[in-house]
Write a protein that holds these residues in place. Structure first.
Motif, PDB file in Angstrom:
ATOM      1  N   UNK A   1      29.110  53.555  99.613  1.00 12.20           N
ATOM      2  CA  UNK A   1      28.410  54.693  99.017  1.00 12.20           C
ATOM      3  C   UNK A   1      27.315  55.290  99.898  1.00 12.20           C
ATOM      4  N   UNK A   2      26.594  54.474 100.643  1.00 13.16           N
ATOM      5  CA  UNK A   2      25.535  55.016 101.501  1.00 13.16           C
ATOM      6  C   UNK A   2      26.112  55.909 102.592  1.00 13.16           C
ATOM      7  N   UNK A   3      27.190  55.439 103.217  1.00 10.75           N
ATOM      8  CA  UNK A   3      27.839  56.226 104.262  1.00 10.75           C
ATOM      9  C   UNK A   3      28.440  57.502 103.681  1.00 10.75           C
ATOM     10  N   UNK A   4      29.084  57.382 102.510  1.00  9.63           N
ATOM     11  CA  UNK A   4      29.699  58.538 101.862  1.00  9.63           C
ATOM     12  C   UNK A   4      28.651  59.593 101.515  1.00  9.63           C
ATOM     13  N   UNK A   5      27.525  59.147 100.982  1.00 14.74           N
ATOM     14  CA  UNK A   5      26.457  60.077 100.621  1.00 14.74           C
ATOM     15  C   UNK A   5      25.898  60.776 101.856  1.00 14.74           C
ATOM     16  N   UNK A   6      25.720  60.027 102.923  1.00 15.90           N
ATOM     17  CA  UNK A   6      25.235  60.612 104.168  1.00 15.90           C
ATOM     18  C   UNK A   6      26.221  61.650 104.702  1.00 15.90           C
TER      19      UNK A   6
END
Length: 157
Positions: free
Chosen positions: A67-72
């Motif tokens: 999720x962190x990578x996707x949000x970025x």
């Protein structure tokens, strides 16, 4: 990291690389899709394949539980391509990413419902805001009706 006939992702033409990444994604190979989309973005830094690859990379990361990578990735897409014809989907995906972050790994698999943490409520609020922005900016989007339903669900929490 080889494509058909042993061709490396580093030597494939843009269309073949995009098709390879997309086939990985469709088959549920999220790590392979992520590598291929990232390679495409690095090798071909502009153009329609790059823009679409960034959106699909965000989705790949989301589905691959990153999720962190996707949000970025999705935030970078929205900032870089605010006039892209698929930016409505980017807002929708951002809402889904934040909505998915509301329950942790343990709760997802044990179906515990003994309350949500303060952090979870922060993700709920962010998800609501994401869906609200989509509805406001793109009232005729194919994603708006679903976003509004998700906003009702979030409000009822």
């Amino acid at each position: 990291m080889f494509g058909r006939k042993g061709q490396s992702l580093d030597t494939m033409p843009v269309e073949a690389l995009y098709n390879k990444a997309h086939s990985f994604l469709e088959s549920g190979n999220y790590s392979g899709a992520g590598r291929a989309f990232q390679r495409l973005i690095a090798r071909f830094p502009s153009g329609p394949y790059n823009e679409q690859a960034q959106l699909e990379l965000a989705y790949t990361q989301y589905k691959g539980n990153q999720p962190d990578e996707a949000l970025s990735t999705v935030n970078r897409f929205i900032k870089t391509y605010p006039a892209n014809k698929h930016v409505d989907y980017a807002y929708y995906l951002r809402g889904l990413i934040n909505l998915d972050r509301t329950s942790g790994f343990f709760e997802r698999f044990t179906k515990r419902s003994d309350g949500r943490t303060r952090r979870d409520q922060g993700y709920n609020l962010q998800s609501f805001d994401d869906f609200s922005e989509l509805s406001r900016r793109f009232p005729d989007s194919a994603y708006t009706a679903d976003a509004r339903q998700r906003m009702i669900y979030l409000r009822n929490l």
